[in-house]
Design a protein around this motif. Structure first.
Motif, PDB file in Angstrom:
ATOM      1  N   TYR A 101       0.828  -1.215   0.000  1.00  0.00           N
ATOM      2  CA  TYR A 101       0.000   0.000   0.000  1.00  0.00           C
ATOM      3  C   TYR A 101       0.864   1.267   0.000  1.00  0.00           C
ATOM      4  N   TRP A 102       1.875   1.322   0.879  1.00  0.00           N
ATOM      5  CA  TRP A 102       2.654   2.557   1.056  1.00  0.00           C
ATOM      6  C   TRP A 102       3.870   2.635   0.131  1.00  0.00           C
ATOM      7  N   GLY A 103       4.416   1.476  -0.233  1.00  0.00           N
ATOM      8  CA  GLY A 103       5.632   1.429  -1.062  1.00  0.00           C
ATOM      9  C   GLY A 103       5.554   2.281  -2.329  1.00  0.00           C
ATOM     10  N   CYS A 139      11.820  -4.479  -4.544  1.00  0.00           N
ATOM     11  CA  CYS A 139      11.617  -5.884  -4.177  1.00  0.00           C
ATOM     12  C   CYS A 139      10.316  -6.034  -3.414  1.00  0.00           C
ATOM     13  N   ASP A 140       9.556  -7.041  -3.757  1.00  0.00           N
ATOM     14  CA  ASP A 140       8.392  -7.415  -2.950  1.00  0.00           C
ATOM     15  C   ASP A 140       8.253  -8.933  -3.068  1.00  0.00           C
ATOM     16  N   LYS A 141       7.717  -9.545  -2.004  1.00  0.00           N
ATOM     17  CA  LYS A 141       7.538 -11.003  -2.018  1.00  0.00           C
ATOM     18  C   LYS A 141       6.430 -11.399  -2.990  1.00  0.00           C
ATOM     19  N   ASP A 191      13.588 -11.259  -4.434  1.00  0.00           N
ATOM     20  CA  ASP A 191      14.667 -11.661  -3.529  1.00  0.00           C
ATOM     21  C   ASP A 191      15.288 -10.422  -2.860  1.00  0.00           C
ATOM     22  N   GLU A 192      15.017 -10.255  -1.563  1.00  0.00           N
ATOM     23  CA  GLU A 192      15.507  -9.062  -0.845  1.00  0.00           C
ATOM     24  C   GLU A 192      17.029  -8.930  -0.876  1.00  0.00           C
ATOM     25  N   ASN A 193      17.733 -10.095  -0.989  1.00  0.00           N
ATOM     26  CA  ASN A 193      19.205 -10.053  -0.999  1.00  0.00           C
ATOM     27  C   ASN A 193      19.753  -9.286  -2.195  1.00  0.00           C
ATOM     28  N   GLU A 228      10.126   2.591   7.597  1.00  0.00           N
ATOM     29  CA  GLU A 228       8.770   3.029   7.934  1.00  0.00           C
ATOM     30  C   GLU A 228       8.533   3.079   9.435  1.00  0.00           C
ATOM     31  N   LYS A 229       7.541   3.844   9.806  1.00  0.00           N
ATOM     32  CA  LYS A 229       7.059   3.811  11.183  1.00  0.00           C
ATOM     33  C   LYS A 229       6.123   2.606  11.292  1.00  0.00           C
ATOM     34  N   PRO A 230       5.933   1.974  12.436  1.00  0.00           N
ATOM     35  CA  PRO A 230       6.771   2.128  13.617  1.00  0.00           C
ATOM     36  C   PRO A 230       8.154   1.536  13.348  1.00  0.00           C
ATOM     37  N   HIS A 232       8.539   9.531   9.630  1.00  0.00           N
ATOM     38  CA  HIS A 232       7.489  10.192  10.407  1.00  0.00           C
ATOM     39  C   HIS A 232       6.915  11.289   9.510  1.00  0.00           C
ATOM     40  N   THR A 233       6.063  10.832   8.589  1.00  0.00           N
ATOM     41  CA  THR A 233       5.595  11.679   7.480  1.00  0.00           C
ATOM     42  C   THR A 233       5.036  13.018   7.941  1.00  0.00           C
ATOM     43  N   PHE A 234       4.278  13.001   9.051  1.00  0.00           N
ATOM     44  CA  PHE A 234       3.565  14.221   9.446  1.00  0.00           C
ATOM     45  C   PHE A 234       4.513  15.382   9.763  1.00  0.00           C
TER      46      PHE A 234
HETATM   47  N1  LIG Z   1       4.059   6.908   6.996  1.00  0.00           N
HETATM   48  C1  LIG Z   1       2.790   6.625   6.794  1.00  0.00           C
HETATM   49  O1  LIG Z   1       1.914   7.489   6.823  1.00  0.00           O
HETATM   50  C2  LIG Z   1       2.423   5.189   6.509  1.00  0.00           C
HETATM   51  C3  LIG Z   1       1.203   4.889   5.881  1.00  0.00           C
HETATM   52  C4  LIG Z   1       0.919   3.550   5.638  1.00  0.00           C
HETATM   53  C5  LIG Z   1       1.801   2.542   6.016  1.00  0.00           C
HETATM   54  N2  LIG Z   1       2.954   2.895   6.643  1.00  0.00           N
HETATM   55  C6  LIG Z   1       3.918   1.859   7.080  1.00  0.00           C
HETATM   56  O2  LIG Z   1       4.471   1.221   5.932  1.00  0.00           O
HETATM   57  C7  LIG Z   1       4.761  -0.141   6.221  1.00  0.00           C
HETATM   58  C8  LIG Z   1       4.079  -1.010   5.180  1.00  0.00           C
HETATM   59  O3  LIG Z   1       2.687  -0.814   5.289  1.00  0.00           O
HETATM   60  P1  LIG Z   1       1.700  -1.144   4.073  1.00  0.00           P
HETATM   61  O4  LIG Z   1       0.382  -0.596   4.499  1.00  0.00           O
HETATM   62  O5  LIG Z   1       2.286  -0.731   2.786  1.00  0.00           O
HETATM   63  O6  LIG Z   1       1.666  -2.738   4.169  1.00  0.00           O
HETATM   64  P2  LIG Z   1       1.284  -3.742   3.008  1.00  0.00           P
HETATM   65  O7  LIG Z   1       1.012  -5.050   3.665  1.00  0.00           O
HETATM   66  O8  LIG Z   1       0.259  -3.166   2.097  1.00  0.00           O
HETATM   67  O9  LIG Z   1       2.633  -3.866   2.140  1.00  0.00           O
HETATM   68  C9  LIG Z   1       3.788  -4.448   2.644  1.00  0.00           C
HETATM   69  C10 LIG Z   1       4.464  -5.152   1.451  1.00  0.00           C
HETATM   70  O10 LIG Z   1       5.726  -5.666   1.892  1.00  0.00           O
HETATM   71  C11 LIG Z   1       5.931  -6.908   1.234  1.00  0.00           C
HETATM   72  N3  LIG Z   1       6.967  -7.641   1.979  1.00  0.00           N
HETATM   73  C12 LIG Z   1       6.851  -8.313   3.160  1.00  0.00           C
HETATM   74  N4  LIG Z   1       8.055  -8.809   3.539  1.00  0.00           N
HETATM   75  C13 LIG Z   1       8.938  -8.418   2.587  1.00  0.00           C
HETATM   76  C14 LIG Z   1      10.338  -8.614   2.404  1.00  0.00           C
HETATM   77  N5  LIG Z   1      11.088  -9.284   3.308  1.00  0.00           N
HETATM   78  N6  LIG Z   1      10.931  -8.102   1.301  1.00  0.00           N
HETATM   79  C15 LIG Z   1      10.198  -7.422   0.378  1.00  0.00           C
HETATM   80  N7  LIG Z   1       8.861  -7.212   0.494  1.00  0.00           N
HETATM   81  C16 LIG Z   1       8.249  -7.701   1.584  1.00  0.00           C
HETATM   82  C17 LIG Z   1       4.568  -7.569   1.204  1.00  0.00           C
HETATM   83  O11 LIG Z   1       4.495  -8.544   0.180  1.00  0.00           O
HETATM   84  C18 LIG Z   1       3.660  -6.355   0.923  1.00  0.00           C
HETATM   85  O12 LIG Z   1       3.433  -6.179  -0.467  1.00  0.00           O
HETATM   86  C19 LIG Z   1       4.275  -0.377   7.654  1.00  0.00           C
HETATM   87  O13 LIG Z   1       5.346  -0.268   8.532  1.00  0.00           O
HETATM   88  C20 LIG Z   1       3.273   0.759   7.890  1.00  0.00           C
HETATM   89  O14 LIG Z   1       3.167   1.128   9.250  1.00  0.00           O
HETATM   90  C21 LIG Z   1       3.285   4.179   6.877  1.00  0.00           C
END
Ligand SMILES: NC(=O)c1ccc[n+]([C@@H]2O[C@H](COP(=O)([O-])OP(=O)(O)OC[C@H]3O[C@@H](n4cnc5c(N)ncnc54)[C@H](O)[C@@H]3O)[C@@H](O)[C@H]2O)c1
Length: 330
Positions: free
Chosen positions: A11-13, A32-34, A54-56, A93-95, A121-123
Motif C-alpha cells: 500500500y505505502w511502497g 523488491c516485494d515477495k 529476492d531481498e538479498n 517506515e514507522k513504527p 514520520h511523514t507528518f
Molecule cells: N508513513 C505513513 O503514513 C504510513 C502509511 C501507511 C503505512 N505505513 C507503514 O508502511 C509499512 C508497510 O505498510 P503497508 O500498508 O504498505 O503494508 P502492506 O502489507 O500493504 O505492504 C507491505 C508489502 O511488503 C511486502 N513484503 C513483506 N516482507 C517483505 C520482504 N522481506 N521483502 C520485500 N517485500 C516484503 C509484502 O508482500 C507487501 O506487499 C508499515 O510499517 C506501515 O506502518 C506508513
C-alpha cells in the motif's frame, strides 16, 4: 546520485518509489516485494525500474546506496540491520521497530558505520505541522498547557501490531516535534475486542511544568477523525487534518483568574476574541522527506526523525512493550 532500493511495494511502497524516483539527486534502481502481483503493478507505472522477489538482491547489491524498508513492522529490524551491515543508508517506515531496544541498536549500528538511518514520520514534513511548530516557537500560543489528539476510524486492522503501534507513532512524533521536552511519565490503557491486538487505546503523557498530552487512537470508530488541539496561555489551536481549507484555526480564547477583593474567592474571566486561520504551505510531505533524507546522506547530517525517536517515542515504547512482538502485555 543516491541509488535507492525499495523493499515492499504494497500500500505505502508506491508512494515511496514515486517520491524517491522524482528526486533530482536520487533514483530508484531496484524494487523488491515477495508478491509477484506487486511487480506487475510496478511495471505498469515504471516499466524501466527492475523488480525482484529476492531481498538479498537489494541488501547485497554494490549498486544500491540506500534502502527503503516499507514492509510490515515485524520485518523492519532485521531488514534494516542487514542493510546497515552491508553499508547501506536506511529509510525505514514507522513504527521503527518492535521494541525500543531494537531501535536503539539500529541507531548505534548506523552511528558506528557512519550511515544514516531515518524513520518515516511523514507528518513532521507536512505544512500543517511545520506551521504549528513555527507558531509554538514564536510564542504565539504562549506557555503550553496541553496537547490532545484524536486519531480514529473504522479499520484498517493491521497484522501483528496494535492500534498503538500502527497509529500512535504519528501523534508521538508530532508531539515530540512540538513540545520538545522529555516526558516524565506515561499512562496507557488499551483493550482488544476482535483479535489478539489492542484496537482502542488512551494514552496520557506527562511533561515538566504541568504540560499534559493525550492521544486517543481507535480502529473501531464509526467515523474518521483526525483532530488535534493545543491549548496555551495566550491562544488555543485546533488542527483538523481532514478538511482541505483552513486546516488550522487559532482561537484567541482563554481564562484569567484573579483574586476577588476582600473575599477569598477566585474571579474567573473568559477571553473570547478572534479566530484566524494561517496559510499552510501546500507540499507533499513525502517529497520533502525524500529530499531531506538524500540531503542528510550527501551532507553527512544525522536525520531529525532518528533524533526525535530517542526522546518521547522511545520513552513511551519502553513503557509499553509491543504485545505481539513479545507475547506479553504490560
Ligand atoms: N508513513 C505513513 O503514513 C504510513 C502509511 C501507511 C503505512 N505505513 C507503514 O508502511 C509499512 C508497510 O505498510 P503497508 O500498508 O504498505 O503494508 P502492506 O502489507 O500493504 O505492504 C507491505 C508489502 O511488503 C511486502 N513484503 C513483506 N516482507 C517483505 C520482504 N522481506 N521483502 C520485500 N517485500 C516484503 C509484502 O508482500 C507487501 O506487499 C508499515 O510499517 C506501515 O506502518 C506508513
Amino acid at each position: 546520485m543516491i541509488r535507492v532500493g525499495v523493499l515492499g511495494y504494497g500500500y505505502w511502497g508506491p508512494n515511496i518509489v514515486r517520491n524517491f524516483h522524482a528526486q533530482e539527486q536520487a533514483e530508484v534502481v531496484l524494487v523488491c516485494d515477495k508478491s509477484l502481483k506487486a511487480g506487475e503493478r510496478l511495471r505498469r507505472v515504471y516499466p524501466t525500474i527492475p523488480f525482484t522477489t529476492d531481498e538479498n538482491e537489494i541488501l547485497r547489491s554494490a549498486k544500491v546506496d540506500a534502502v527503503c524498508v516499507i514492509t510490515p513492522v515485524a520485518t523492519h529490524y532485521s531488514l534494516a540491520k542487514r542493510a546497515l551491515e552491508n553499508g547501506k543508508h536506511v529509510f525505514v517506515e514507522k513504527p521503527f521497530t518492535c521494541s525500543s531496544g531494537q531501535a536503539e541498536e539500529l541507531i548505534e549500528l548506523a552511528d558506528r558505520k557512519n550511515l544514516k538511518i531515518m524513520v518515516d514520520h511523514t507528518f513532521l514534513f507536512t505544512g500543517a505541522v511545520r506551521k504549528i511548530r513555527q507558531l509554538v516557537d514564536e510564542g504565539a500560543i504562549g506557555r503550553l498547557f496541553y496537547y490532545d489528539s484524536l486519531r480514529v476510524n473504522l479499520g484498517l486492522f493491521q497484522h501483528g501490531v496494535s492500534v498503538i503501534w500502527d497509529l500512535a507513532p504519528h501523534d508521538l512524533s508530532i508531539m515530540d516535534h512540538i513540545i520538545r521536552v522529555k516526558p516524565e511519565g506515561v499512562v496507557a490503557a488499551a483493550e482488544k475486542h476482535l483479535n489478539e491486538v489492542e484496537d482502542i487505546a488512551f494514552i496520557s503523557i506527562y511533561f515538566p511544568d504541568r504540560v499534559i498530552a493525550h492521544i486517543n487512537v481507535n480502529w473501531l470508530s464509526p467515523v474518521k477523525v483526525r483532530t488535534m488541539l493545543i491549548g496555551g496561555e495566550k491562544k488555543m489551536l485546533v488542527w483538523n487534518d481532514l478538511v482541505s481549507d483552513e486546516k488550522i484555526k487559532i482561537y484567541d480564547k482563554g481564562v484569567t483568574l484573579t483574586d476577588g477583593k476582600g473575599v477569598h474567592q477566585l474571579l474567573v474571566s473568559y477571553r473570547s476574541g478572534d479566530m484566524w486561520s494561517p496559510q499552510i504551505e501546500q507540499v507533499e510531505a513525502l517529497t520533502e522527506e525524500a529530499t531531506y533524507f538524500v540531503h542528510c546522506i550527501m551532507q553527512n547530517q544525522k536525520p531529525l526523525t532518528t533524533e526525535s525517536m530517542s526522546c518521547a517515542l522511545c520513552a513511551f515504547l519502553r513503557q509499553w512493550t509491543n504485545p505481539s512482538a513479545t507475547g506479553e502485555k504490560r
